[in-house]
Scaffold this motif. Structure first.
Motif, PDB file in Angstrom:
ATOM      1  N   LEU A 236       2.109  20.507  -5.890  1.00  0.00           N
ATOM      2  CA  LEU A 236       1.146  19.732  -5.098  1.00  0.00           C
ATOM      3  C   LEU A 236       1.257  18.242  -5.423  1.00  0.00           C
ATOM      4  CD1 LEU A 236      -1.996  22.046  -5.314  1.00  0.00           C
ATOM      5  CD2 LEU A 236      -0.509  21.680  -3.337  1.00  0.00           C
ATOM      6  N   PHE A 237       1.411  17.920  -6.695  1.00  0.00           N
ATOM      7  CA  PHE A 237       1.554  16.521  -7.100  1.00  0.00           C
ATOM      8  C   PHE A 237       2.813  15.910  -6.492  1.00  0.00           C
ATOM      9  CE2 PHE A 237       3.156  13.283 -10.039  1.00  0.00           C
ATOM     10  CZ  PHE A 237       2.045  12.444 -10.156  1.00  0.00           C
ATOM     11  N   ALA A 238       3.924  16.662  -6.528  1.00  0.00           N
ATOM     12  CA  ALA A 238       5.182  16.150  -5.974  1.00  0.00           C
ATOM     13  C   ALA A 238       5.084  15.958  -4.465  1.00  0.00           C
ATOM     14  CB  ALA A 238       6.326  17.104  -6.312  1.00  0.00           C
ATOM     15  N   LEU A 239       4.410  16.890  -3.781  1.00  0.00           N
ATOM     16  CA  LEU A 239       4.237  16.738  -2.334  1.00  0.00           C
ATOM     17  C   LEU A 239       3.323  15.562  -2.014  1.00  0.00           C
ATOM     18  CD1 LEU A 239       3.846  20.493  -1.308  1.00  0.00           C
ATOM     19  CD2 LEU A 239       5.845  19.019  -0.948  1.00  0.00           C
ATOM     20  N   ALA A 240       2.325  15.338  -2.861  1.00  0.00           N
ATOM     21  CA  ALA A 240       1.418  14.207  -2.643  1.00  0.00           C
ATOM     22  C   ALA A 240       2.146  12.878  -2.801  1.00  0.00           C
ATOM     23  CB  ALA A 240       0.243  14.285  -3.615  1.00  0.00           C
ATOM     24  N   LEU A 241       3.153  12.866  -3.656  1.00  0.00           N
ATOM     25  CA  LEU A 241       3.920  11.624  -3.828  1.00  0.00           C
ATOM     26  C   LEU A 241       4.554  11.156  -2.518  1.00  0.00           C
ATOM     27  CD1 LEU A 241       5.825  12.151  -7.216  1.00  0.00           C
ATOM     28  CD2 LEU A 241       3.989  10.517  -6.746  1.00  0.00           C
ATOM     29  N   ALA A 242       4.887  12.125  -1.660  1.00  0.00           N
ATOM     30  CA  ALA A 242       5.507  11.757  -0.377  1.00  0.00           C
ATOM     31  C   ALA A 242       4.540  11.014   0.536  1.00  0.00           C
ATOM     32  CB  ALA A 242       6.020  13.016   0.325  1.00  0.00           C
ATOM     33  N   ARG A 243       3.239  11.071   0.218  1.00  0.00           N
ATOM     34  CA  ARG A 243       2.230  10.439   1.076  1.00  0.00           C
ATOM     35  C   ARG A 243       1.804   9.059   0.594  1.00  0.00           C
ATOM     36  NH1 ARG A 243      -0.169  13.733   4.836  1.00  0.00           N
ATOM     37  NH2 ARG A 243       1.130  15.566   5.208  1.00  0.00           N
ATOM     38  N   ILE A 244       2.320   8.607  -0.538  1.00  0.00           N
ATOM     39  CA  ILE A 244       1.900   7.302  -1.044  1.00  0.00           C
ATOM     40  C   ILE A 244       2.969   6.261  -0.730  1.00  0.00           C
ATOM     41  CG2 ILE A 244       0.596   8.435  -2.881  1.00  0.00           C
ATOM     42  CD1 ILE A 244       2.707   7.516  -4.870  1.00  0.00           C
ATOM     43  N   ALA A 245       2.651   5.014  -0.995  1.00  0.00           N
ATOM     44  CA  ALA A 245       3.574   3.917  -0.685  1.00  0.00           C
ATOM     45  C   ALA A 245       4.921   4.125  -1.376  1.00  0.00           C
ATOM     46  CB  ALA A 245       2.959   2.586  -1.116  1.00  0.00           C
ATOM     47  N   SER A 246       5.971   3.725  -0.682  1.00  0.00           N
ATOM     48  CA  SER A 246       7.337   3.968  -1.165  1.00  0.00           C
ATOM     49  C   SER A 246       7.583   3.359  -2.539  1.00  0.00           C
ATOM     50  CB  SER A 246       8.341   3.404  -0.154  1.00  0.00           C
ATOM     51  OG  SER A 246       9.658   3.535  -0.633  1.00  0.00           O
ATOM     52  N   VAL A 247       7.095   2.140  -2.761  1.00  0.00           N
ATOM     53  CA  VAL A 247       7.337   1.460  -4.034  1.00  0.00           C
ATOM     54  C   VAL A 247       6.691   2.230  -5.180  1.00  0.00           C
ATOM     55  CG1 VAL A 247       6.915  -0.644  -5.354  1.00  0.00           C
ATOM     56  CG2 VAL A 247       7.573  -0.802  -2.952  1.00  0.00           C
ATOM     57  N   ARG A 248       5.456   2.672  -4.966  1.00  0.00           N
ATOM     58  CA  ARG A 248       4.763   3.408  -6.020  1.00  0.00           C
ATOM     59  C   ARG A 248       5.383   4.790  -6.223  1.00  0.00           C
ATOM     60  NH1 ARG A 248      -1.562   1.947  -4.507  1.00  0.00           N
ATOM     61  NH2 ARG A 248      -1.391  -0.299  -4.946  1.00  0.00           N
ATOM     62  N   ARG A 249       5.770   5.435  -5.120  1.00  0.00           N
ATOM     63  CA  ARG A 249       6.412   6.746  -5.238  1.00  0.00           C
ATOM     64  C   ARG A 249       7.691   6.640  -6.052  1.00  0.00           C
ATOM     65  NH1 ARG A 249       6.884   7.744  -0.267  1.00  0.00           N
ATOM     66  NH2 ARG A 249       9.008   7.030   0.091  1.00  0.00           N
ATOM     67  N   GLN A 250       8.501   5.650  -5.767  1.00  0.00           N
ATOM     68  CA  GLN A 250       9.759   5.497  -6.480  1.00  0.00           C
ATOM     69  C   GLN A 250       9.538   5.208  -7.955  1.00  0.00           C
ATOM     70  OE1 GLN A 250      12.775   6.192  -5.142  1.00  0.00           O
ATOM     71  NE2 GLN A 250      13.385   6.058  -7.290  1.00  0.00           N
ATOM     72  N   ALA A 251       8.469   4.462  -8.255  1.00  0.00           N
ATOM     73  CA  ALA A 251       8.178   4.173  -9.660  1.00  0.00           C
ATOM     74  C   ALA A 251       7.854   5.460 -10.423  1.00  0.00           C
ATOM     75  CB  ALA A 251       7.012   3.191  -9.754  1.00  0.00           C
ATOM     76  N   VAL A 252       7.063   6.340  -9.802  1.00  0.00           N
ATOM     77  CA  VAL A 252       6.704   7.609 -10.456  1.00  0.00           C
ATOM     78  C   VAL A 252       7.936   8.494 -10.607  1.00  0.00           C
ATOM     79  CG1 VAL A 252       5.334   9.716 -10.255  1.00  0.00           C
ATOM     80  CG2 VAL A 252       4.341   7.509  -9.614  1.00  0.00           C
ATOM     81  N   VAL A 253       8.731   8.590  -9.531  1.00  0.00           N
ATOM     82  CA  VAL A 253       9.924   9.441  -9.581  1.00  0.00           C
ATOM     83  C   VAL A 253      10.913   8.921 -10.618  1.00  0.00           C
ATOM     84  CG1 VAL A 253      11.933  10.240  -8.273  1.00  0.00           C
ATOM     85  CG2 VAL A 253       9.681  10.223  -7.197  1.00  0.00           C
TER      86      VAL A 253
END
Length: 426
Positions: free
Chosen positions: A178-195
């Motif tokens: 669920l957390f990984a799928l939620a990452l797809a819904r946030i801003a690209s810059v922040r998603r990439q930082a988490v990944v």
């Protein structure tokens, strides 16, 4: 997982290291078997020392499992979601990956249950192995079987940190997905930082696993000695039985690729089989899907697969798709459960099968010794089976791993032909 992390772990798994681990297991089992003839005054202290050393090495393997599950699932699902946004070919490939991985997990769980019922390990050998493994790790004793109500109640974690601490894998996997799928819904810059953060975590943990596997000959020798001293010749019978049954699962998954190529990919059987000879030869010799990629690309072009499909689906397959992984990983976990005399509930079997399917999305495309514990321990934990036997089975993984890679390469090409056919402009 980054290329640097993959390269580091690939280096750790190449060369003579897997053979040294196998030799250490055989020598340890033989030494332990001979030690049975000595008096308890000699044998018991030796078993205690061997169990202590082997137990330390086993704990070193266990300590990476939970954080690695989280890191690899997040990066694997994020990579899949990113790929699916790339276009029709990528989306179709992802759909095929999910269908095959889910089917593979179910097949492995069901087939191993049938095989262990039809060709069981002799009762005396099984009891001797359980006694020997209990001497190494008391946690190998079977836990109480939860009710079906407890199973469904535990799917959603009330406290994900507590789930991780207690080794409750299924709720941890649910939260991580669920957390990984939620990452797809946030801003690209922040998603990439988490990944990127979790990619670094995964790389570091895989380096730690490489260090632990570097001293595997010592740990496996100690575990083998303790098992041999307690179980005697039954240890060899158990390992041979395991190798045969798990390898059969890999062979069956490999054969499954041919109907996909012929029926879904619409390729003549003879042409399809001939095109696979080259990548299959590389797969057997290297045990690496990545090393087989150039040969797979050549096979796809020989089969008339459009270049844009081959250039997208095959690299994605190497990075994200391991068709034999869910089947053989589930098979190992169910074999261990049978080995230890554990009868899992329906809920536990469903949980283990689901984890086997989902965890394959975050698996790394490396020889099996590296990812063996991290891929199978979560399934065994979801099943309620002990993971201590995995520390011994990793020593003989080089044999089933041949069939793992052979099946992966065969299925990669088969799915690529299916994607090519299903994305044709009509």
């Amino acid at each position: 997982m980054s290329e640097q992390g993959a390269a580091a772990e690939a280096k750790a798994s190449r060369g003579t290291r897997p053979y040294l681990v196998l030799v250490a297991l055989v020598v340890g089992l033989l030494a332990g078997t001979f030690a049975q003839a000595s008096g308890d005054g000699v044998r018991e202290p030796l078993i205690q020392v061997a169990s202590y050393v082997g137990g330390l090495w086993l704990d070193a393997l266990k300590m990476t499992v939970i954080p690695l599950i989280v890191a690899l699932l997040i990066t694997g699902i994020a990579a899949g979601a990113e790929a699916a946004r790339a276009g029709r070919i990528a989306r179709t490939s992802i759909i095929w990956f999910v269908i095959v991985c889910t089917s593979s997990a179910i097949f492995g769980a069901v087939m191993m249950t049938l095989l262990t019922s039809a060709f069981p390990l002799p009762a005396s050998a099984g009891q001797a192995l359980r006694t020997g493994l209990a001497a190494i790790d008391p946690s190998t004793a079977s836990a109480p079987i939860p009710s079906i109500g407890d199973f469904f109640r535990g799917i959603v974690p009330g406290n994900v940190i507590a789930s991780a601490s207690n080794g409750d894998v299924l709720p941890l996997v649910v939260f991580t997905v669920l957390f990984a799928l939620a990452l797809a819904r946030i801003a690209s810059v922040r998603r990439q930082a988490v990944v990127t953060f979790f990619e670094g975590v995964a790389d570091a943990l895989l380096v730690v696993i490489g260090w632990v596997l570097y001293i595997a000959p010592i740990g496996v020798f100690a575990l083998g000695f303790a098992l041999g001293a307690s179980a005697g010749g039954a240890a060899f019978a158990g390992l041979a039985h395991y190798i045969v049954l798990v390898s059969v699962i890999g062979i069956l998954v490999t054969l499954w690729g041919y109907p996909i190529g012929v029926l879904a990919g619409r390729k003549p059987f003879g042409e399809f089989a001939k095109a696979l000879i080259s990548p299959q030869s590389v797969a057997i010799s290297t045990r690496s899907s990545l090393a087989s990629l150039p040969a797979m690309l050549g096979s796809a072009r020989a089969l008339g697969v459009r270049e844009q499909v081959a250039d997208v689906t095959l690299p994605m397959s190497v990075a994200l798709f391991r068709a034999t992984g869910p089947a053989m990983n589930a098979a190992v976990a169910f074999y261990v459960a049978s080995w230890m005399g554990y009868q899992p509930s329906i809920g536990a079997a469903i949980a283990a099968t689901a984890v086997a399917s989902v965890i394959s999305y975050g698996a790394v495309s490396l020889p099996g010794e590296v990812s063996f514990i991290s891929s199978i321990a979560p399934i065994a934990m979801a099943l309620g089976a002990p993971i201590a036997p995995l520390a011994l089975l990793v020593a003989v993984e080089m044999v089933p791993d041949i069939f793992r890679t052979l099946g992966n390469v065969t299925m990669d090409v088969a799915v690529t032909t299916a994607v090519d056919k299903s994305t044709e402009e009509g």
